[in-house]
Design a protein around this motif. Structure first.
Motif, PDB file in Angstrom:
ATOM      1  N   HIS A  16       1.149  -1.016   0.157  1.00 56.70           N
ATOM      2  CA  HIS A  16      -0.057   0.143  -0.015  1.00 56.70           C
ATOM      3  C   HIS A  16       1.267   1.431   0.596  1.00 56.70           C
ATOM      4  CE1 HIS A  16      -3.374  -2.812   0.739  1.00 56.70           C
ATOM      5  NE2 HIS A  16      -2.467  -2.856   1.777  1.00 56.70           N
ATOM      6  N   LEU A  17       0.787   1.881  -0.735  1.00 51.27           N
ATOM      7  CA  LEU A  17       1.195   3.358  -0.774  1.00 51.27           C
ATOM      8  C   LEU A  17       0.352   4.299   0.052  1.00 51.27           C
ATOM      9  CD1 LEU A  17       3.658   4.650  -1.944  1.00 51.27           C
ATOM     10  CD2 LEU A  17       2.278   5.492  -4.358  1.00 51.27           C
ATOM     11  N   VAL A  18       1.174   5.167   1.183  1.00 51.11           N
ATOM     12  CA  VAL A  18       0.262   6.220   1.657  1.00 51.11           C
ATOM     13  C   VAL A  18       1.394   7.243   2.593  1.00 51.11           C
ATOM     14  CG1 VAL A  18      -0.532   6.518   3.891  1.00 51.11           C
ATOM     15  CG2 VAL A  18      -1.065   4.179   2.442  1.00 51.11           C
ATOM     16  N   ASP A  19       0.829   8.265   1.636  1.00 49.04           N
ATOM     17  CA  ASP A  19       1.573   9.673   1.882  1.00 49.04           C
ATOM     18  C   ASP A  19       3.322   9.462   1.530  1.00 49.04           C
ATOM     19  OD1 ASP A  19      -0.381  10.912   2.573  1.00 49.04           O
ATOM     20  OD2 ASP A  19      -0.849  10.816   4.131  1.00 49.04           O
ATOM     21  N   GLY A  20       3.714   8.962   0.315  1.00 48.99           N
ATOM     22  CA  GLY A  20       4.787   8.517  -0.423  1.00 48.99           C
ATOM     23  C   GLY A  20       5.326   7.537   0.039  1.00 48.99           C
ATOM     24  N   ARG A  21       5.114   7.391   1.671  1.00 48.47           N
ATOM     25  CA  ARG A  21       5.922   5.555   1.711  1.00 48.47           C
ATOM     26  C   ARG A  21       4.868   3.943   1.339  1.00 48.47           C
ATOM     27  NH1 ARG A  21       4.043   7.711   6.789  1.00 48.47           N
ATOM     28  NH2 ARG A  21       4.425   9.963   7.037  1.00 48.47           N
ATOM     29  N   LEU A  22       5.349   3.112   1.234  1.00 44.15           N
ATOM     30  CA  LEU A  22       5.821   2.362   0.239  1.00 44.15           C
ATOM     31  C   LEU A  22       5.293   1.154   1.825  1.00 44.15           C
ATOM     32  CD1 LEU A  22       4.632  -0.076  -1.804  1.00 44.15           C
ATOM     33  CD2 LEU A  22       6.465  -0.614  -1.827  1.00 44.15           C
ATOM     34  N   PHE A  23       3.994   0.770   2.472  1.00 38.13           N
ATOM     35  CA  PHE A  23       3.738  -0.338   3.180  1.00 38.13           C
ATOM     36  C   PHE A  23       3.824  -1.019   2.261  1.00 38.13           C
ATOM     37  CE2 PHE A  23       2.962   4.027   5.083  1.00 38.13           C
ATOM     38  CZ  PHE A  23       2.386   3.570   6.344  1.00 38.13           C
ATOM     39  N   VAL A  24       4.341  -2.875   3.053  1.00 37.76           N
ATOM     40  CA  VAL A  24       4.846  -4.339   2.601  1.00 37.76           C
ATOM     41  C   VAL A  24       3.896  -4.649   3.999  1.00 37.76           C
ATOM     42  CG1 VAL A  24       6.242  -6.079   1.760  1.00 37.76           C
ATOM     43  CG2 VAL A  24       6.305  -3.494   1.074  1.00 37.76           C
ATOM     44  N   LEU A  25       3.259  -5.828   3.821  1.00 34.15           N
ATOM     45  CA  LEU A  25       2.242  -5.953   5.016  1.00 34.15           C
ATOM     46  C   LEU A  25       1.959  -8.094   4.346  1.00 34.15           C
ATOM     47  CD1 LEU A  25      -0.302  -3.538   5.490  1.00 34.15           C
ATOM     48  CD2 LEU A  25       1.759  -4.042   6.478  1.00 34.15           C
ATOM     49  N   ASP A  26       2.155  -8.454   5.613  1.00 33.87           N
ATOM     50  CA  ASP A  26       1.896  -9.921   5.433  1.00 33.87           C
ATOM     51  C   ASP A  26      -0.036 -10.102   5.996  1.00 33.87           C
ATOM     52  OD1 ASP A  26       1.627 -12.430   5.985  1.00 33.87           O
ATOM     53  OD2 ASP A  26       3.210 -12.908   7.415  1.00 33.87           O
TER      54      ASP A  26
END
Length: 115
Positions: free
Chosen positions: A72-82
């Motif tokens: 998920h891309l949020v405010d320029g940050r990429l969250f990589v989640l399990d």
């Protein structure tokens, strides 16, 4: 042309390995590989290359770790989640740890501050 494809393949594989190492390092041993997450800043992303390539490599790295990976891309940050379903005993352990952290924060907030 094959040289370019080989170079791109090696770059991609290095990116998968790098992201995999970061993802493994972010895991808490007590959660036995569950609750995995990695947050990449905008600077991290710029250094790693095209967003679509980083997302694809992160999903591949997650698959190699046994994750059900989403990005998920949020405010320029990429969250990589399990997003795998977590076993009940691990979920309980994580819940207890979160409650303890909240209790500590609440207790610290109640302490008088010396000025």
């Amino acid at each position: 042309m094959p040289v370019t494809n080989e170079l791109a393949r090696r770059r991609y594989e290095k990116l998968v390995e790098r992201l995999g190492a970061l993802m493994r390092a972010a895991l808490k041993p007590e959660y036995q590989g569950y609750y995995g997450q990695l947050i990449l800043s905008g600077d991290d992303l710029a250094e790693m290359g095209e967003l679509k390539d980083v997302r694809r490599a992160a999903r591949e790295a997650g698959r190699r770790l046994g994750w059900k990976t989403t990005t998920h891309l949020v405010d320029g940050r990429l969250f990589v989640l399990d997003e795998r379903e977590v076993p009940e005993e691990i979920e309980r352990l994580a819940g207890d740890a979160a409650a303890a952290a909240m209790d500590r924060a609440w207790q610290e907030g109640r302490r008088p501050r010396l000025t």
